[in-house]
Design an enzyme around this catalytic site. Sequence first.
Site, PDB file in Angstrom:
ATOM      1  N   GLY A   1       0.848  -1.181   0.000  1.00 28.01           N
ATOM      2  CA  GLY A   1       0.000   0.000   0.000  1.00 28.01           C
ATOM      3  C   GLY A   1       0.882   1.229   0.000  1.00 28.01           C
ATOM      4  O   GLY A   1       2.091   1.139   0.210  1.00 28.01           O
TER       5      GLY A   1
ATOM      6  N   ARG B   1      -4.585  10.167   7.285  1.00 26.71           N
ATOM      7  CA  ARG B   1      -5.041   8.953   6.609  1.00 26.71           C
ATOM      8  C   ARG B   1      -5.706   9.281   5.276  1.00 26.71           C
ATOM      9  O   ARG B   1      -5.538   8.566   4.292  1.00 26.71           O
ATOM     10  CB  ARG B   1      -6.031   8.211   7.513  1.00 26.71           C
ATOM     11  CG  ARG B   1      -5.434   7.739   8.807  1.00 26.71           C
ATOM     12  CD  ARG B   1      -6.501   7.247   9.749  1.00 26.71           C
ATOM     13  NE  ARG B   1      -7.148   6.057   9.235  1.00 26.71           N
ATOM     14  CZ  ARG B   1      -6.628   4.847   9.295  1.00 26.71           C
ATOM     15  NH1 ARG B   1      -5.441   4.667   9.828  1.00 26.71           N
ATOM     16  NH2 ARG B   1      -7.284   3.817   8.831  1.00 26.71           N
TER      17      ARG B   1
ATOM     18  N   GLN C   1      -5.569  -5.010  -6.877  1.00 32.92           N
ATOM     19  CA  GLN C   1      -5.283  -6.278  -6.208  1.00 32.92           C
ATOM     20  C   GLN C   1      -6.545  -7.139  -6.093  1.00 32.92           C
ATOM     21  O   GLN C   1      -6.479  -8.361  -6.209  1.00 32.92           O
ATOM     22  CB  GLN C   1      -4.670  -6.002  -4.831  1.00 32.92           C
ATOM     23  CG  GLN C   1      -3.258  -5.417  -4.950  1.00 32.92           C
ATOM     24  CD  GLN C   1      -2.617  -5.125  -3.611  1.00 32.92           C
ATOM     25  OE1 GLN C   1      -3.283  -4.907  -2.624  1.00 32.92           O
ATOM     26  NE2 GLN C   1      -1.291  -5.110  -3.589  1.00 32.92           N
TER      27      GLN C   1
ATOM     28  N   ASN D   1      -2.390   0.416   5.651  1.00 35.35           N
ATOM     29  CA  ASN D   1      -3.387   1.426   6.026  1.00 35.35           C
ATOM     30  C   ASN D   1      -3.822   2.297   4.849  1.00 35.35           C
ATOM     31  O   ASN D   1      -3.054   2.487   3.923  1.00 35.35           O
ATOM     32  CB  ASN D   1      -2.811   2.321   7.128  1.00 35.35           C
ATOM     33  CG  ASN D   1      -2.763   1.604   8.456  1.00 35.35           C
ATOM     34  OD1 ASN D   1      -3.706   0.927   8.819  1.00 35.35           O
ATOM     35  ND2 ASN D   1      -1.668   1.754   9.182  1.00 35.35           N
TER      36      ASN D   1
ATOM     37  N   ASP E   1      -3.163  -3.204  17.737  1.00 35.77           N
ATOM     38  CA  ASP E   1      -3.696  -2.326  18.776  1.00 35.77           C
ATOM     39  C   ASP E   1      -4.119  -3.134  20.006  1.00 35.77           C
ATOM     40  O   ASP E   1      -3.909  -2.714  21.147  1.00 35.77           O
ATOM     41  CB  ASP E   1      -4.893  -1.548  18.232  1.00 35.77           C
ATOM     42  CG  ASP E   1      -4.587  -0.920  16.885  1.00 35.77           C
ATOM     43  OD1 ASP E   1      -3.736  -0.023  16.851  1.00 35.77           O
ATOM     44  OD2 ASP E   1      -5.179  -1.338  15.885  1.00 35.77           O
TER      45      ASP E   1
ATOM     46  N   ARG F   1      -1.079  -3.976  21.895  1.00 35.93           N
ATOM     47  CA  ARG F   1      -0.566  -2.779  22.571  1.00 35.93           C
ATOM     48  C   ARG F   1      -1.373  -2.492  23.828  1.00 35.93           C
ATOM     49  O   ARG F   1      -0.809  -2.102  24.861  1.00 35.93           O
ATOM     50  CB  ARG F   1      -0.616  -1.581  21.624  1.00 35.93           C
ATOM     51  CG  ARG F   1       0.436  -1.615  20.526  1.00 35.93           C
ATOM     52  CD  ARG F   1       0.149  -0.579  19.447  1.00 35.93           C
ATOM     53  NE  ARG F   1       1.251  -0.483  18.487  1.00 35.93           N
ATOM     54  CZ  ARG F   1       1.165   0.160  17.324  1.00 35.93           C
ATOM     55  NH1 ARG F   1       0.033   0.747  16.976  1.00 35.93           N
ATOM     56  NH2 ARG F   1       2.206   0.197  16.506  1.00 35.93           N
TER      57      ARG F   1
ATOM     58  N   HIS G   1      -8.756   1.162  12.634  1.00 36.32           N
ATOM     59  CA  HIS G   1      -7.328   1.155  12.988  1.00 36.32           C
ATOM     60  C   HIS G   1      -6.784   2.554  12.734  1.00 36.32           C
ATOM     61  O   HIS G   1      -6.105   2.822  11.750  1.00 36.32           O
ATOM     62  CB  HIS G   1      -6.574   0.115  12.166  1.00 36.32           C
ATOM     63  CG  HIS G   1      -5.099   0.103  12.423  1.00 36.32           C
ATOM     64  ND1 HIS G   1      -4.568  -0.095  13.683  1.00 36.32           N
ATOM     65  CD2 HIS G   1      -4.043   0.277  11.591  1.00 36.32           C
ATOM     66  CE1 HIS G   1      -3.242  -0.039  13.605  1.00 36.32           C
ATOM     67  NE2 HIS G   1      -2.905   0.197  12.353  1.00 36.32           N
TER      68      HIS G   1
ATOM     69  N   SER H   1       5.235   1.058  12.035  1.00 38.64           N
ATOM     70  CA  SER H   1       5.606  -0.145  12.773  1.00 38.64           C
ATOM     71  C   SER H   1       6.031  -1.258  11.821  1.00 38.64           C
ATOM     72  O   SER H   1       5.436  -1.436  10.762  1.00 38.64           O
ATOM     73  CB  SER H   1       4.430  -0.654  13.598  1.00 38.64           C
ATOM     74  OG  SER H   1       3.708   0.390  14.159  1.00 38.64           O
TER      75      SER H   1
END
Length: 246
Positions: free
Chosen positions: A4, A13, A27, A46, A74, A77, A102, A157
């Site tokens: 992505g 975002r 895809q 994302n 998440d 976390r 997210h 991340s």
Amino acid sequence: MVGGFPRKEGMERKDVMSKNVSIYKAQASAFEHHAAPDCKVLVVANPANTNALILKEFAPSIPEKNISCLTRLDHNRALGQISERLNVHVNDAKNVIIWGNHSSTQYPDVNHATVTTSSGPKSVRELVANDNWLNTEFITTVQQRGAAIIQARKLSSALSAASSACDHIHDWVLGTPKGTWVSMGVYSDGSYGIQPGLVYSFPVTCEKGEWSIVQGLKIDEISRAKMDATAKELIEEKSLAYSCLN
């Protein structure tokens, strides 16, 4: 699905939505023509929820139950924050919930979470005994962790996301332990008043390769407002994504 257009420092975002819509439409076309209909698809890139939705829309031969997005990162976390706060092993904490997107509107919910102690399972709220921390700093730390990592390393991340993707697929394929649920971004069926047609993170249990949304959990007024707020963002993202298709 880790491919992505990546979110970079300072980007919202919505800045990456149009690029990712075109990527996931293409895809999806490849899936539609070449993938086995019983394949399991996990979207990591994302905006993961809306990327998964676009993939579902343009690969109609793949059942909606077979497409999910990653909110286990998440979830992990949130468990990490609880274990650190209580100085317990992370494996002793369970049943937090990530509701919604997210994104920074996600709602990390500990109202049903427990920690295993020598005298049996106890409520996280009871053990933490600090509602102010649980309702403020805990939530924002989980919500903003991705942004903090981007700020620190100038990239999103990596290892933690990979580990969480492994956890997600492991439990989806092999099942969740009895009495334990995990968070997955899945196609809403209207559970908990969430509009059908969104990919939304719910608490789920998995068995024999199938996920099921945990039903019957009590939702208080604070949770209801936060769950609706993240759903509202997903509705807006969906609208923006569809506008990018025109």
